[in-house]
Scaffold this motif. Structure first.
Motif, short mmCIF file in Angstrom:
data_model
loop_
_atom_site.label_atom_id
_atom_site.label_comp_id
_atom_site.label_asym_id
_atom_site.label_seq_id
_atom_site.Cartn_x
_atom_site.Cartn_y
_atom_site.Cartn_z
N GLU A 1 47.84 45.03 27.71
CA GLU A 1 47.80 45.06 29.33
C GLU A 1 47.51 46.26 29.98
O GLU A 1 48.46 47.29 29.76
CB GLU A 1 48.94 44.46 30.13
N TYR A 2 46.57 46.59 30.52
CA TYR A 2 46.00 48.04 30.96
C TYR A 2 46.04 47.90 32.42
O TYR A 2 45.45 46.86 33.20
CB TYR A 2 44.70 48.38 30.61
N ASN A 3 46.63 49.02 33.18
CA ASN A 3 46.48 48.83 34.63
C ASN A 3 45.86 50.17 35.07
O ASN A 3 46.41 51.28 34.73
CB ASN A 3 47.89 48.65 35.42
N PHE A 4 44.78 50.23 35.69
CA PHE A 4 44.03 51.09 36.16
C PHE A 4 44.02 51.44 37.86
O PHE A 4 44.10 50.43 38.36
CB PHE A 4 42.84 51.22 35.87
N LYS A 5 43.77 52.61 38.39
CA LYS A 5 43.75 52.65 39.53
C LYS A 5 42.34 53.43 40.00
O LYS A 5 42.12 54.64 39.45
CB LYS A 5 45.04 53.53 40.19
N PHE A 6 41.47 52.93 40.90
CA PHE A 6 40.33 53.67 41.43
C PHE A 6 40.06 53.60 42.78
O PHE A 6 40.04 52.21 43.36
CB PHE A 6 38.79 53.05 40.52
N ARG A 7 40.19 54.68 43.53
CA ARG A 7 40.14 54.65 45.13
C ARG A 7 41.08 53.62 45.70
O ARG A 7 40.55 52.75 46.47
CB ARG A 7 38.53 54.19 45.41
N ASP A 8 42.23 53.73 45.19
CA ASP A 8 43.30 52.83 45.78
C ASP A 8 43.04 51.26 45.32
O ASP A 8 43.79 50.39 46.00
CB ASP A 8 43.40 53.05 47.30
N LYS A 9 42.39 51.00 44.58
CA LYS A 9 42.18 49.75 44.01
C LYS A 9 42.61 49.53 42.69
O LYS A 9 42.56 50.44 41.73
CB LYS A 9 40.56 49.12 43.97
N GLU A 10 43.48 48.22 42.31
CA GLU A 10 43.99 48.16 41.11
C GLU A 10 43.10 47.30 40.06
O GLU A 10 42.58 46.45 40.71
CB GLU A 10 45.37 47.36 41.36
N VAL A 11 43.01 47.89 39.04
CA VAL A 11 42.24 47.10 37.82
C VAL A 11 43.37 46.71 36.77
O VAL A 11 43.97 47.78 36.17
CB VAL A 11 40.96 47.77 37.48
N LYS A 12 43.07 45.59 36.46
CA LYS A 12 43.99 45.01 35.40
C LYS A 12 43.42 44.30 34.35
O LYS A 12 42.38 43.36 34.61
CB LYS A 12 45.02 44.10 35.99
N TYR A 13 43.36 44.70 33.24
CA TYR A 13 42.62 44.22 32.00
C TYR A 13 43.70 43.97 30.96
O TYR A 13 44.44 44.56 30.56
CB TYR A 13 41.74 45.21 31.43
N ILE A 14 43.71 42.52 30.67
CA ILE A 14 44.59 41.92 29.60
C ILE A 14 44.04 41.18 28.77
O ILE A 14 42.92 40.30 29.02
CB ILE A 14 45.51 40.81 30.46
N TYR A 15 44.47 41.39 27.40
CA TYR A 15 43.70 40.56 26.24
C TYR A 15 44.63 40.40 25.10
O TYR A 15 45.58 41.32 25.06
CB TYR A 15 42.35 41.27 25.97
N GLU A 16 44.15 39.59 24.33
CA GLU A 16 45.01 39.24 23.02
C GLU A 16 43.95 39.34 21.86
O GLU A 16 43.01 38.97 22.07
CB GLU A 16 45.68 38.09 23.17
N LYS A 17 44.53 39.71 20.86
CA LYS A 17 43.72 39.92 19.35
C LYS A 17 44.22 39.44 18.45
O LYS A 17 45.58 39.83 18.19
CB LYS A 17 42.97 41.37 19.21
N SER A 18 43.74 38.86 17.48
CA SER A 18 44.21 38.24 16.27
C SER A 18 44.09 39.39 15.10
O SER A 18 44.96 39.19 14.28
CB SER A 18 43.85 36.83 15.74
N ASP A 19 43.09 40.13 15.41
CA ASP A 19 42.91 41.51 14.48
C ASP A 19 42.14 42.45 15.29
O ASP A 19 41.74 42.13 16.60
CB ASP A 19 42.13 41.29 13.23
N PHE A 20 41.52 43.60 14.78
CA PHE A 20 40.93 44.55 15.38
C PHE A 20 39.70 44.16 16.01
O PHE A 20 39.27 44.50 17.10
CB PHE A 20 40.79 45.69 14.38
#
Length: 375
Positions: free
Chosen positions: A92-111
């Protein structure tokens, strides 16, 4: 900027751990290490085999998802935690760009294999993908994707990467934030020492160091950088057998750099190579957005390590350095909220890891050695 990352069941981490750059204290010194309410320049400590490299690899897993940049390091080996091979790896990544929140979530079984993926902007899900869905299609709500082909059953590609590569997005505020997010990830860089030239991100392939410096027109600045770092040697370059070689001058003689270099000089040359655009303020849209240097000062004495940190503090780039050198744990260089202590169980911000009020005059190294920060 990267606000935080939470990773679970990955390499050294059997449980979820979080690295949070938003844990900013109320300090009025070394303010250039903070930007937009986030830690811009950070140093991480931890015991050997305590997870420092694992969190570096975790941060840069996103590069393999969303870009075509170099990821040739075999960090996909031992991808899952050895004690929990049946469960997926979660990010789970959380980013901030120009006061906007960007959340990127993922699951992997391998690389390489996704089981699910989700991207949200300012709390609104814009891309949603479940690999086990019977139709293997995904949801996307960005303007300009209405006619996008969404069946990924024959591909292991990220749904977010698919949208970015195959859509003509409209010029909306939401899409601008999406593009800023993609650009940030595309310019992330992780690197190690010169001996194996290992790196992840930023470039699509390896490049000759001295050629890269000369082609950018930065050779004179490179020499000044070495002088400022306390290296008194004089440098020049020549083309020998159609190959550019870096030479060191000793009076009337010149010797190849590769024959007279120390480990510290080699490492310093590598640092300049990666930082040259940042140091020269050239093409900020192409310069690194986030730099992680694992064991950054393995070949440096204290003064040279400090010199590099001071340079990085002035760069318009988010930075994470890992080290064992506790002499760098001082308010003279950074501040308590810029230091992190890593273990396989948790990653704590020094400022948040004690009930004591840490002030500018405190000896952080002594507090760390005394166990004040809890790990």
């Amino acid at each position: 900027m990267l606000k935080s990352i939470t990773v679970g069941n990955f390499r050294a981490f059997s449980e979820k751990v979080t690295l949070d750059f938003s844990e900013v204290g109320k300090y009025d010194f070394n303010t250039e290490a903070i930007k937009n309410g986030l830690v811009k320049t950070a140093i991480m400590y931890g015991k050997n085999a305590g997870g420092k490299s694992s969190i570096a690899y975790a941060i840069f897993d996103i590069v393999s998802n969303l870009t075509d940049k170099y990821t040739g390091i075999p960090h996909h080996k031992n991808y899952k935690n050895a004690f929990n091979m049946e469960q997926p790896v979660t990010f789970e990544y959380n980013f901030k760009f120009r006061d906007k929140e960007v959340k990127y979530i993922y699951e992997k079984s391998d690389f390489e294999t996704f089981s699910s993926e989700s991207l949200s902007i300012d709390g609104k899900i814009v891309i949603n993908y479940y690999k086990d869905d019977l139709n293997t299609a995904f949801e996307v709500y960005l303007k300009g994707t209405e006619n996008l082909q969404k069946d990924l059953k024959e591909s292991e590609i990220s749904a977010v990467k698919w949208v970015n590569r195959n859509s003509v997005l409209e010029n909306t505020e939401e899409n601008k934030i999406f593009k800023e997010f993609i650009s940030f990830v595309d310019r992330m860089l992780l690197f190690w020492s010169l001996e194996d030239r290992s790196f992840v991100g930023y470039l699509t392939r390896g490049q000759s160091i001295i050629n890269g410096i000369i082609e950018q027109g930065h050779f004179e600045d490179f020499k000044s950088f070495f002088k400022e770092a306390g290296i008194e040697d004089e440098f020049e370059y020549k083309t020998i057998n159609e190959e550019i070689q870096l030479l060191v001058k000793y009076g009337d003689k010149t010797l190849p750099f590769v024959k007279v270099k120390s480990s510290g000089m080699s490492s310093l040359l590598l640092v300049y190579f990666w930082l040259q655009d940042l140091l020269n303020n050239t093409n900020n849209d192409k310069s690194p957005s986030f730099i992680c240097i694992d064991e950054f000062d393995a070949f440096y004495h204290f003064e040279l390590s400090r010199f590099i940190i001071e340079k990085l503090k002035k760069c318009n780039c988010q930075v994470l350095l890992t080290t064992h050198n506790t002499a760098l744990l001082t308010n003279d260089i950074l501040r308590p909220d810029c230091y992190y202590i890593c273990s396989k169980k948790e990653i704590v911000n020094a400022n948040k890891s004690t009930y004591k009020e840490i002030r500018q005059g405190h000896n952080l190294e002594k507090m760390y050695r005394g166990g004040t920060f809890g790990l």
